[in-house]
Design a protein around this motif. Structure first.
Motif: not given
Length: 167
Positions: A121, A130, A143, A159
């Motif tokens: 990421q 994220m 989330q 996330v």
């Protein structure tokens, strides 16, 4: 055990093998980011002949909670606890080793997986939505969070729900 090993070379070989086994697991925790180099060094220097033990009254709780770990890749804590004096009975250290090794290995592998996801990421932005949360912050509505350790420091990431469910 150490004193008996001083008298018998065969016992000393067993003590050395046992110590090397625990040192290997500790090194794996360090390599996976679950503990810092400072904690590793402190543990090795202060407890060169470490032997784990389970307080008898706490074994059922520990085993039951370890099964919950297999449900998710989320790493909310590591398996090294601070030593606190106890008046409770303790089990044989070899039994504790057998019981704790699968939990330690599972945490190590889960943390390595999550560190890999987070690194991907950070490097490539592969998951929309994220991001690392500030300490004490909560994920926004819609989330979820995942937890992992890097260099012994816990990180919490926001996330999407589907990612949280998948890990």
């Amino acid at each position: 055990i150490q004193q008996a090993g001083d008298q018998d070379p065969l016992i000393q070989k067993g003590v050395e093998a046992y110590n090397q086994y625990h040192l290997k697991l500790l090194q794996e925790r360090l390599d996976a980011g679950l503990i810092s180099q400072d904690l590793f060094d402190t543990l090795v220097n202060t407890h060169p002949n470490y032997m784990p033990h389970n307080v008898v009254a706490d074994i059922d709780d520990q085993v039951a909670s370890s099964f919950n770990l297999s449900q998710s890749l989320n790493v909310a804590q590591h398996d090294i606890k601070r030593a606190v004096g106890s008046l409770k009975d303790i089990e044989d250290p070899f039994v504790a080793t057998v019981q704790r090794t699968p939990v330690a290995t599972q945490l190590i592998e889960k943390n390595k997986t999550l560190v890999g996801l987070v690194k991907a990421q950070e490097d490539y932005g592969i998951v929309d939505g994220m991001y690392k949360l500030a300490e004490g912050a909560s994920a926004p509505r819609g989330q979820e969070t995942i937890n992992m350790f890097r260099n012994g420091v816990k990180e919490t990431w926001a996330v999407p729900k589907d990612v949280a469910v998948a890990v």
